[in-house]
Write an enzyme that holds these catalytic residues in place. Structure first.
Site, PDB file in Angstrom:
ATOM      1  N   GLY A  73       0.827  -1.202   0.000  1.00 11.76           N
ATOM      2  CA  GLY A  73       0.000   0.000   0.000  1.00 11.76           C
ATOM      3  C   GLY A  73       0.854   1.242   0.000  1.00 11.76           C
ATOM      4  N   ALA A 121       2.576   4.853  -2.962  1.00 13.35           N
ATOM      5  CA  ALA A 121       2.685   4.273  -4.296  1.00 13.35           C
ATOM      6  C   ALA A 121       1.524   3.326  -4.581  1.00 13.35           C
ATOM      7  CB  ALA A 121       4.018   3.543  -4.443  1.00 13.35           C
ATOM      8  N   ALA A 165       6.945  16.238   0.230  1.00 10.80           N
ATOM      9  CA  ALA A 165       6.914  17.396  -0.649  1.00 10.80           C
ATOM     10  C   ALA A 165       6.793  16.916  -2.088  1.00 10.80           C
ATOM     11  CB  ALA A 165       8.178  18.242  -0.473  1.00 10.80           C
ATOM     12  N   LYS A 205       3.718  24.769  -1.675  1.00 10.99           N
ATOM     13  CA  LYS A 205       5.161  24.767  -1.942  1.00 10.99           C
ATOM     14  C   LYS A 205       5.437  25.527  -3.237  1.00 10.99           C
ATOM     15  CE  LYS A 205       8.991  21.752  -3.166  1.00 10.99           C
ATOM     16  NZ  LYS A 205       9.438  20.370  -3.419  1.00 10.99           N
ATOM     17  N   LEU A 244       9.530   2.720  -4.131  1.00 11.99           N
ATOM     18  CA  LEU A 244      10.812   2.198  -3.667  1.00 11.99           C
ATOM     19  C   LEU A 244      11.120   0.826  -4.246  1.00 11.99           C
ATOM     20  CD1 LEU A 244      10.599   3.294   0.075  1.00 11.99           C
ATOM     21  CD2 LEU A 244      11.797   4.434  -1.802  1.00 11.99           C
TER      22      LEU A 244
END
Length: 504
Positions: free
Chosen positions: A14, A17, A51, A79, A331
Site C-alpha cells: 500500500g 505508491a 513534498a 510549496k 521504492l
C-alpha cells in the site's frame, strides 16, 4: 504469460505508491476489470518525503480531486520551491523556485541577458527576477494568474500517510478490494515464468493477470521473485541513511521546502498544518547514527513528537521497472534521495506511462522495452540533477563534501556542465523532468560559472538591458504585493472545503 485478456490486477503493498496506483486504475480502467490490493498494517511505510512538484496537479486533477478537500484531508500546505541553505558554502542560500526566471527577449531566454548583465556588474541575484521566490520569501501565495497575467506554479507539502488514506477511500469507493496480510510467497507459472499468485499468511491465495509491486525496498515481486537486478548509483550519491522525525510547529510557516546542508549530508524541513516534517539524509561512512541523530534533534523548530525513525537505503534503480507481468513502483523501482521532491512524481509518471500503453493481453516486448527505456532516461536525468547539487560545492575541508566535489560525474552531466560553462547554454533533452530554468537556478546557486553568454544578447544596448532588468524586477514585485499570506490562503481553502462538506 498467455494471450488471455488482462482483467485482474493485484497491487502488492500500500502506502503512497500502492494507493496512487489503485486510485488511478479504479478511475480509468473500463468495466470488467478487478483491482485488488494487499498490504499489512504491521509493515510500516518509509514516507521519506512529504513534498511534491507541480506535476502533482495533473494526477490529482485526473482523479477529479477537489483541491480544498485534498488540503484539508492531508493537512497540506503550499510549496513554491526549495531553498538550499549552505550547499555552496556555509551562510550562502538560494532557491530552486518553480516557474519562470525573468522573461525572454527576442530569440534568447533570460539567462543570457542576466549573464551579460552579471559580467557588466549590475545583475541582481536571481531571486529578484523570480515571481515564486519573491512570493515565497514574503510568505505569500496566490492561485491562478497574477495582476500582471503571470502564472505562479505551485506544488504541495502534505502528510504522505494521510494522502495514502485519502486515496484509499477514493479507490475503495470505486471498487478496489483491499486484503490485510503479509505476502509470504510469490507464485510463478511453471511454463511462462510469469507471476501467477501471491500467497498470504493464513493460507490465502490471490491470483491476478498483472501485478504491481509496491513492496518498498524489498521488491518482493520485481526482485525477490523475478530477480530483475539493481543498478547501484552510490558512487555518485553516497548518502545511505536517513532519520525522519516530526516535530511541533514553530518558526516560519514557509510556502517552500528547506534543504540545509550538514557536515555529512543534509536536513529537510517541510511545514504542514499540524506539524513540521524533518529528516536528515547522511553518509554512514562519514557519520555515525548517533552523530546524525544528535545533529537532527539539535536543529528542530519544536519538540520532537517521536524518536527519529531510521531508514537505510542504496541509491539506484532496478534494471527494468517492467519485467514480465510485473510493474515496480516507488521504492520497489529504486531510490533517489528526496532532495528535489521527485519520489511521488516518479510514481505518478510511471502510472501515466503504464496507462498510455495499457496491455490488453500478453505485453508486447516492444511496448515493455519502450516503457523501460523511458523510465531509465527519466531516472538518469534526475540522478544527474541531484549529483549537481553535491559536486558543485565550496565546503572545503569537510571530508564528505570534499569527496563528492572531486568525484567524476556521469558523462551526461559532464556534457551539460561543459555546455553551460562555454556559453551559458542549457539544453533540455527530450522530456527530461527539470527544465532549463531549473538547471539555471541550481547552476548559479551552486556557483558554477559560465565563461560567456550567447552574443546575440549584445544586440541590446546596455541602457536598454538595465531598463529591461529593472522593469522585470519591478513588475514582479508589484504582482506579489497584493497576494494574500500563505497561512490566510490555506485557512480560506480549508474553510471553503468545510462549508462545501456541510452543504453536501
Amino acid at each position: 504469460m498467455t494471450d488471455r485478456p488482462i482483467t485482474r490486477y493485484c497491487i502488492a503493498g500500500g502506502g503512497t505508491a500502492g494507493w496512487m496506483a489503485a486510485a488511478a486504475l479504479a478511475r480509468f480502467l473500463p468495466g470488467g476489470h478487478t483491482v485488488e490490493l494487499v498490504e499489512s498494517e504491521a509493515i510500516g511505510t518509509v514516507g521519506v518525503g512529504e513534498a511534491t512538484i507541480p506535476q502533482i496537479h495533473l494526477f490529482n486533477g485526473a482523479l477529479g480531486l477537489d483541491e480544498a478537500e485534498f488540503l484539508r484531508e492531508t493537512k497540506g500546505s503550499i510549496k513554491l520551491g526549495i531553498e538550499f541553505d549552505g550547499w555552496l558554502r556555509e551562510g550562502a542560500a538560494y532557491m530552486h523556485a518553480f516557474g519562470n526566471i525573468g522573461r525572454s527577449a527576442g530569440l534568447l531566454p533570460f539567462q543570457h541577458y542576466w549573464l551579460r548583465a552579471h559580467a557588466l556588474g549590475f545583475a541582481k541575484p536571481l531571486q529578484r527576477y523570480s515571481l515564486n521566490e519573491l512570493a515565497g520569501r514574503t510568505m505569500r501565495m496566490q492561485r491562478g494568474k497574477t495582476a500582471g497575467g503571470q502564472e505562479m506554479p505551485y506544488a504541495y507539502h502534505f502528510d504522505a500517510a494521510l494522502y495514502a488514506r485519502y486515496l484509499r477511500r477514493f479507490a475503495e469507493e470505486r471498487g478496489v478490494t483491499r486484503y490485510e496480510g503479509r505476502i509470504e510467497q510469490v507464485e510463478r507459472a511453471g511454463q511462462s515464468g510469469d507471476i501467477s499468485a501471491l500467497l498470504l499468511d493464513g493460507d490465502r491465495r490471490i491470483e491476478a493477470d498483472f501485478f504491481i509491486d509496491c513492496t518498498g525496498f524489498r521488491g518482493l515481486l520485481i526482485e525477490g521473485a523475478l530477480e530483475t537486478g539493481f543498478e547501484d548509483w552510490s558512487d555518485w550519491l553516497p548518502c545511505d541513511r536517513a532519520l525522519a522525525v516530526a516535530c511541533e510547529g514553530g518558526g516560519d510557516f514557509t510556502p517552500y521546502t528547506r534543504s540545509i546542508a550538514r557536515p555529512a549530508g543534509w536536513q529537510w524541513r517541510i511545514p504542514l498544518q499540524h506539524r513540521l516534517g524533518n529528516g536528515l539524509v547522511y553518509c554512514s561512512a562519514q557519520w555515525s547514527d548517533d552523530e546524525a541523530a544528535e545533529t537532527l534533534l539539535a536543529n528542530l523548530d519544536g519538540a520532537p513528537q517521536t524518536d527519529p525513525r531510521p531508514i537505510r537505503f542504496t541509491t539506484g534503480t532496478r534494471r527494468r521497472h517492467w519485467n514480465r507481468n510485473c510493474l515496480a513502483l516507488g521504492l520497489a523501482a529504486g531510490f533517489m534521495e528526496p532532495l528535489e521532491s521527485t519520489s511521488i512524481h516518479l510514481v505518478q509518471s510511471a502510472i501515466s506511462r503504464f496507462l498510455a500503453v495499457l496491455p490488453h493481453a500478453a505485453p508486447d516486448p516492444a511496448i515493455v522495452g519502450w516503457f523501460n527505456q523511458q523510465a531509465r532516461f527519466e531516472w538518469e536525468r534526475i540522478r544527474d540533477f541531484l549529483i549537481l547539487h553535491y559536486t558543485a560545492n565550496d565546503r572545503v575541508g569537510q571530508p564528505f563534501w570534499d569527496q563528492v566535489r572531486t568525484m567524476i560525474p556521469p558523462d551526461t552531466l559532464t556534457a551539460k556542465l561543459d555546455q553551460w560553462r562555454a556559453t551559458g547554454f542549457i539544453h533540455r533533452e527530450h522530456e527530461e523532468l527539470f527544465t532549463d530554468v531549473g538547471w539555471f537556478q541550481v547552476l548559479v546557486g551552486q556557483g558554477v560559472a559560465a565563461r560567456g553568454y550567447n552574443r546575440l544578447a549584445d544586440a541590446m544596448p546596455e541602457d536598454d538591458l538595465r531598463r529591461f532588468l529593472g522593469e522585470t524586477e519591478r513588475a514582479l514585485i508589484e504582482q506579489v504585493k497584493p497576494m494574500p499570506r500563505h497561512l490566510d490562503f490555506l485557512r480560506d481553502c480549508i474553510a471553503r472545503s468545510e462549508r462545501q462538506g456541510v452543504d453536501a
